[in-house]
Structure formats: C-alpha cells, structure tokens
Write an enzyme that holds these catalytic residues in place. Structure first.
Site, short mmCIF file in Angstrom:
data_model
loop_
_atom_site.label_atom_id
_atom_site.label_comp_id
_atom_site.label_asym_id
_atom_site.label_seq_id
_atom_site.Cartn_x
_atom_site.Cartn_y
_atom_site.Cartn_z
N LYS A 39 0.82 -1.22 0.00
CA LYS A 39 0.00 0.00 0.00
C LYS A 39 0.85 1.27 0.00
O LYS A 39 0.38 2.33 -0.40
CB LYS A 39 -0.95 0.01 1.20
N GLY A 43 9.91 -1.90 0.09
CA GLY A 43 11.02 -1.77 1.05
C GLY A 43 10.54 -1.62 2.46
O GLY A 43 11.26 -1.92 3.42
N GLY A 44 9.30 -1.13 2.63
CA GLY A 44 8.67 -1.09 3.94
C GLY A 44 9.40 -0.27 4.99
O GLY A 44 10.17 0.65 4.68
N CYS A 46 11.87 -0.93 7.12
CA CYS A 46 13.34 -0.96 7.19
C CYS A 46 13.97 0.10 6.29
O CYS A 46 14.81 0.88 6.72
CB CYS A 46 13.86 -2.34 6.81
N GLY A 179 11.80 4.48 26.72
CA GLY A 179 12.18 3.16 26.22
C GLY A 179 13.67 3.08 25.97
O GLY A 179 14.23 3.87 25.20
N ILE A 183 15.63 0.93 19.65
CA ILE A 183 15.18 2.18 19.01
C ILE A 183 15.50 3.37 19.91
O ILE A 183 16.04 4.39 19.45
CB ILE A 183 13.67 2.11 18.69
N GLU A 202 13.62 4.04 31.20
CA GLU A 202 13.42 2.61 30.95
C GLU A 202 12.88 1.94 32.21
O GLU A 202 13.48 2.05 33.28
CB GLU A 202 14.74 1.96 30.51
N GLY A 266 8.71 0.13 21.51
CA GLY A 266 8.61 -1.04 20.65
C GLY A 266 7.64 -0.85 19.50
O GLY A 266 7.06 0.23 19.33
N HIS A 439 46.42 -8.20 11.76
CA HIS A 439 46.84 -7.22 12.76
C HIS A 439 47.31 -5.95 12.05
O HIS A 439 48.05 -6.03 11.08
CB HIS A 439 48.00 -7.78 13.59
#
Length: 462
Positions: A39, A43-44, A46, A179, A183, A202, A266, A439
């Site tokens: 909709k 990719g939404g 993220c 929180g 996030i 928190e 969340g 190294h």
C-alpha cells in the site's frame, strides 16, 4: 498488472517490506508466479522508516562527534553546527538510491507488483483496488508500526514516535526518550551527537535489556561518559504539556522536563481489519501465529517478519521470506535458529551479539557447566587507534562450544559476522584460536578472546 481474473498466482504476498519482498525475489527466482501487494512503498519500514534512515542519522552524528573531537587526533577542526535539512537530504539520498535499486530488482525478476491497500478475502485471495488476486498460497507480511502505552497519545508534535523523529525539521534542545531498547538508545545516541540534552526512561533495570547484562552495563557506563542521562527501573506514569515542552512523571515520583518526548516502547503488528481472523488465521495479541516453517494454522497461508512473534529485525524478515519461498518451491529449507541471528544496536558505542546470554546459558546447562571470558578492547591496537573502549565477552559450555558472543565498542557490528559463524558452526575456542586474524584490526579482538579462552592468551592477562 495482469487484469485477467482467471490468473492464479503461485504466491500472493501482502506487504512489500523486508519479509515480503525477499519472498517475492526468491520465489520468482525459483520459477514461482508471484504477485506482491504493497500500500505504501516497496522496502517497507526498514528502508523508509527504520534501519536505513536511523543508521544514516547515526553516521551523521558520528561525523559531528569526529569534528568535535578532532583535536585529540592532532587535527584542527571545529563543528559549526548541525544543518538538519542537509542531514535529511543525505539520509533521503541514501534511501532513494536503495529504493530505485530495489524497484529494478523486483521488475527484473518479473514479479507482478501491485500498489494498493490489500485485504485477505479468503485463504487463497487478497482483494486490492477492487480486484481479487488469487493464489495457491498467500503470504502475510504486513509488518509493524510504533507502539504507545495506554493513555499516552502520540500527537506528532511534542509527543512523537520514531516515524516523526526521522523527519523532525529541527534539532531539539532537549528530549526524553521513553524506552531503553534498540530504538530508544539509537535515537538518544544520534541526538546527543547533534547536541541534544537527552534523558532515557526505561522501566526495566538496564538499557538494552535483552542483551547480556555485561553489555548493558558497559553501554550505561559509556552513555554516562557521553552525558546521556537515563532513569532505570521505574515505569512511566504520565505526561503533561508545559509552556515550552513536556513534563514526564514516573511511578517512583521522579519527573523530567524537555522540549519533546520520543515514545520508543517497541513496535506492534499491523493486523487489524485486514481479514485475518475472518479467514480463520490463529492470532495472539495481534501477532499471527506460525510454526517453524512460517506456516499458519490455515494450510494455504504463511506469515513472516514483524507480523509474527519472532525477532523484529530486517534480516530475520529476509530469512523468513526466503524460507517460505523455498518451501513452496519444493526445496527443503532449514528453519531459522533465532539464537543464531546476529543482533546489533548501532548507538555509540555499538552493542553486537549472537547466541545466548550467560544467564540463559546457566539456565540451560547449569551454572557449573558455563565458562565466560571478557577481553578488554584496551588490549586491541586498532581499537586504541580509534579511541574506543569496550569488551568482547564469550560464553562457553565447559569443554564445549562457544554459545554466546557479546561485544560492545565502536564498529563491533562489523565483527558480528565472524561471531555468527563461531556460534552457528558450534566452534570450540581452540578451533577459533588456530585461525590467524589480521593485525591491527578490531576483528583480531575476537581471535584474541578465543586464544585466551583456549588457555593461551597473547595480548591479555591470564
């Protein structure tokens, strides 16, 4: 889009975020006829409101810190300030480039892409734009949105979600972050780098509470040093508007005032009003319930990503989407081992882990069967050059495999790849100790930690 109503797709996917598009790409690659319905934007969360934009903000903050602290490296530089419009342009350019690439990928795999708000209309169909799209199998991948708390209204102005924070047109003078999970600490970290006076609230006893307690304590120490304030172990009780911002109250009686409140408690699943219950899909608190192969109780319906109660990570969505596509194509995919998934919190310093915590290992194997070792990054040359502090902690079953790797320090997210192999291949400390690490690199710290655990420490004390 194919208008032929008689077309029956092999797979109809509702949601074009990480889980949905991964299933579409893999399914098409395996010869399935795939329809992908989204909709908003391919990719939404993220790509557009999560992983990618937040990491861009964090990198801009890192550049600001480097300018601010350049003198300690013998470089004369000064920070004139944050051009938030410029930061957003940089962020949006990153998103735009990835978005175009993803659109090209979906087109090249011959996936039928449909823009519109879809709704599950039966166990084998989705209605969108007045049309019924039918499939032999339907994959639900509708993702998640920021959550709030009962009685706490997100107004998008003084009380904001992460979605609002990503497009904020100013750098606030002060902010309260409700929180202390991934996030919350990422935004707190970026904002502090931008010069914001930040306080995290928190309810649990530690920041990033799902991580090993040692990692949480190291992050708390680093945040104190950076001047990021936090209140732990007391729940939020209310917020009221003041003349210049907000006043947050906690159950222990403490109050905090700031210009705005970021609610970062969340993300919750997007599942209401989409026809899931009507189709008989089993659910719990809005999440769609699935088995280890991502199948729901309805044989023709699967679900992946933030919609199901697994780890809310884009790479988990990718893996779950690929698993579904491969199962439908007749392959024999292995279920996801969620303990074996790398987890990274991209604050400064970074927190990265794979496997289980020491507390969980003791619960599973018994306290007397668990060995742990901490390797301080002070003994790592490259970390010293970068001026980062932190530790690598290994958790081992006595005389057996390493079952947890927990890392705190700048760039530790880039080291989690090897840690993932160590855990997932059930490596013994002596086996990792045999590998020669370059190294000076930070990656070498993983090798040194295993050398020490194998009983032959090099740049660390016995």
């Amino acid at each position: 889009m194919a208008n032929d109503a008689s077309t029956v797709f092999d797979l109809v996917i509702l949601g074009g975020g990480s889980g949905g598009y991964a299933a579409a790409l893999r399914g098409a690659q395996l010869g399935l006829n795939v329809a992908l319905i989204e909709k908003d934007k391919l990719g939404g969360t993220c790509l557009h409101r999560g992983c990618i934009p937040t990491k861009a903000l964090l990198h801009a903050g890192e550049v600001a810190d480097q300018a601010r602290e350049a003198e300690q490296f013998g470089v004369k530089a000064s920070l004139e300030g944050i051009d938030i419009a410029g930061v957003h342009k940089y962020k949006d350019d990153v998103i735009s480039g990835l978005y175009k690439g993803l659109q090209g990928l979906v087109a090249s795999r011959k996936v039928t892409y449909i823009t519109g708000e879809g709704r599950l209309s039966s166990p084998t169909s989705v209605d969108v734009n007045g049309q019924r799209i039918t499939g032999r199998h339907v994959l639900l991948a509708t993702g998640s949105v920021p959550k709030s708390l009962p009685g706490l209204t997100i107004d998008g102005n003084r009380v904001i979600s992460s979605d609002h924070a990503l497009v904020l047109d100013r750098v606030p003078k002060s902010a309260i972050v409700l929180g202390g999970g991934v996030i919350g600490v990422e935004f707190a970290s970026a904002w502090k780098s931008f010069g914001v006076d930040v306080t995290i609230v928190e309810a649990l006893p530690h920041l990033v509470p799902v991580e090993d307690e040692n990692s949480s304590k190291l992050l708390e120490r680093a945040f104190r040093k950076r001047g990021i304030n936090f209140s732990l172990g007391s729940r939020f009780s209310g917020v009221e508007y003041t003349e210049s911002g907000v006043k947050v109250s906690l159950e222990n009686g403490k109050t905090f005032e700031a210009e705005l409140l970021l609610v970062a408690v969340g993300r919750g699943p997007v599942s209401q009003g989409l026809g899931y219950e009507e189709a008989g899909v089993a659910m719990d608190r809005g999440y769609v319930l699935v088995d280890e192969y991502m199948q729901t109780n309805v044989p023709t319906i699967s679900a992946v990503g933030d919609l199901v109660p697994t780890l809310q990570l884009a790479h988990v969505g990718f893996a779950e989407g690929i698993l579904v596509a491969e199962r439908l194509a007749g392959l024999n995919p292995v279920p996801v081992d969620y303990d074996g998934v790398p987890r990274v919190t991209y604050c400064h310093p970074e927190v990265a882990s794979v496997g289980i915590t020491e507390a969980k290992a003791k619960e599973l194997y018994g306290a007397d069967k668990v060995v742990s070792l901490k390797y301080n990054l002070a003994g790592n040359g490259k970390s010293k050059i970068l001026k980062t502090a932190g530790e690598i902690k290994l958790v081992q079953v006595k005389d057996g495999a390493v079952v947890g790797v927990h890392m705190v320090g700048d760039r530790m997210g880039e080291q989690v790849g090897e840690a993932q192999l160590i855990y997932n291949w059930e490596a013994l400390p002596a086996e990792v100790a045999q590998l020669i690490h370059a190294h000076p690199t930070q990656n070498e710290a993983l090798g040194e930690a295993h050398l020490a655990l194998a009983g032959k420490p090099l740049h660390s004390h016995d």
